[in-house]
Design an enzyme around this catalytic site. Structure first.
Site, short mmCIF file in Angstrom:
data_model
loop_
_atom_site.label_atom_id
_atom_site.label_comp_id
_atom_site.label_asym_id
_atom_site.label_seq_id
_atom_site.Cartn_x
_atom_site.Cartn_y
_atom_site.Cartn_z
CG ASP A 108 18.81 122.44 18.76
OD1 ASP A 108 19.68 122.06 19.56
OD2 ASP A 108 17.63 122.66 19.09
CG HIS A 307 24.42 123.48 19.83
ND1 HIS A 307 24.20 122.17 19.45
CD2 HIS A 307 23.20 124.08 19.83
CE1 HIS A 307 22.90 121.99 19.24
NE2 HIS A 307 22.28 123.13 19.47
#
Length: 330
Positions: A108, A307
């Site tokens: 991320d 994610h």
């Protein structure tokens, strides 16, 4: 799993960072030191499975709570969270531990920083492995304007630009906030509701406020693990972490100094990209350009993964990174 260690508080670049260490001393390892860089809204704890596996394999591993996060310092002002500041923090950690170079692994926002290290401090990087967020070409225009044009004013990164507006929403109930963020698709299958935001606008804050019945997916972590995140954010809140987003434009401007004929220089370092096919924020297609931007470059695509890949599919992530490292850094 090995017990999560207490942090070492390390002064670096005008801020004190909490650094979690496992494995042998670098002088005794015979293998490259490895730094794990967390993203938003996480902390070093998100790498616990990787830290344990790599330490047991004989690597000296480090995971900082980065500037503004967890036990680390959170200086006031948006200008304290630029890419230059964030990369200089890592340079300072290498200096503190007497390390000339290291392999960096990021997820991320940690991956956003990771892919800038070959430009900001190339002499200190042995290799880069990124999860979910790839190295992207230089944006053709201000990224905030791009996000607004494509997704509208409700897109979470656009909303994040207004200081003091979003923080109260995220800080109102920290356990609820992290139950919202840290979710995974139901049974590894994509459904319209299985995304932590509305697909069209990416109005993450609006969806949080709708309540759990609207979120879709399922809780990724146990309540006990989720509480670790909630407690960590009691110290600094969300202002520092969101300041990272408030520097998108200034970082884009600063990146121009590295350009050659309008393009980022080719990265001549071992690079690994791990994508997740059910990550709606960062779909695998956005990593397609990397094959022409890095050498040697390898890619692993995780199927049925959302994610938060290093927590959702820890064993697969560990295997992919370990295999890559054993072939490039023996």
């Amino acid at each position: 799993m090995t017990e999560w260690p207490a942090p070492e508080m390390v002064p670096t670049n005008g801020v004190t960072l909490g650094v979690y260490r496992m494995g042998p001393d670098p002088s005794e390892s015979g293998k490259p030191a490895v730094f794990f860089l967390h993203g938003f809204p996480e902390i070093a704890y998100s790498w616990r499975a990787q830290m344990t596996a790599f330490a047991e394999a004989g690597y000296s591993v480090f995971a900082p709570d980065q500037r503004g996060y967890g036990v680390s310092g959170s200086p006031e002002g948006v200008q304290q969270f630029t890419m230059q500041k964030l990369t200089d923090d890592l340079r300072g950690l290498l200096d503190h531990y007497g390390l000339e170079k290291a392999v960096f692994i990021g997820h991320d926002w940690g991956a956003i920083i990771l892919w800038q290290l070959p430009f900001y401090m190339p002499e200190r990087v042995q290799g880069c492995a990124g999860l979910n967020v790839p190295l992207l070409p230089h944006y053709p225009k201000d990224p905030i304007a791009m996000f607004r044009d494509r997704f509208g004013d409700d897109m979470y990164i656009v909303r994040f630009q207004d200081e003091g507006v979003c923080e109260p929403i995220l800080e109102r109930d920290l356990m609820q906030t992290f139950k919202f963020f840290l979710r995974k698709p139901n049974e590894g299958k994509a459904q319209k509701s299985d995304v932590p935001f509305e697909e069209k606008s990416l109005d993450l804050l609006g969806l949080l406020e709708k309540g759990e019945q609207a979120w879709g997916g399922e809780q990724l972590l146990s309540d006990e693990e989720t509480a670790v995140y909630a407690k960590a954010y009691e110290k600094n809140g969300f202002t520092g972490p969101i300041h990272w987003y408030r520097n998108f434009t200034s970082n884009w401007q600063d990146q121009k100094r590295f350009l050659e004929d309008g393009q980022l220089p080719h990265v001549n370092l071992p690079c690994l990209m791990i994508t997740a096919d059910l990550d709606r924020a960062c779909p695998p297609v956005i990593a397609d350009a990397m094959a022409g931007m890095c050498t040697p470059f390898e890619r692993v695509d995780l199927n049925g993964c959302g994610h938060w890949s290093q927590q959702e599919r820890a064993d697969d992530v560990n295997t992919a990174i370990m295999d890559w490292m054993q072939r490039h850094f023996t």
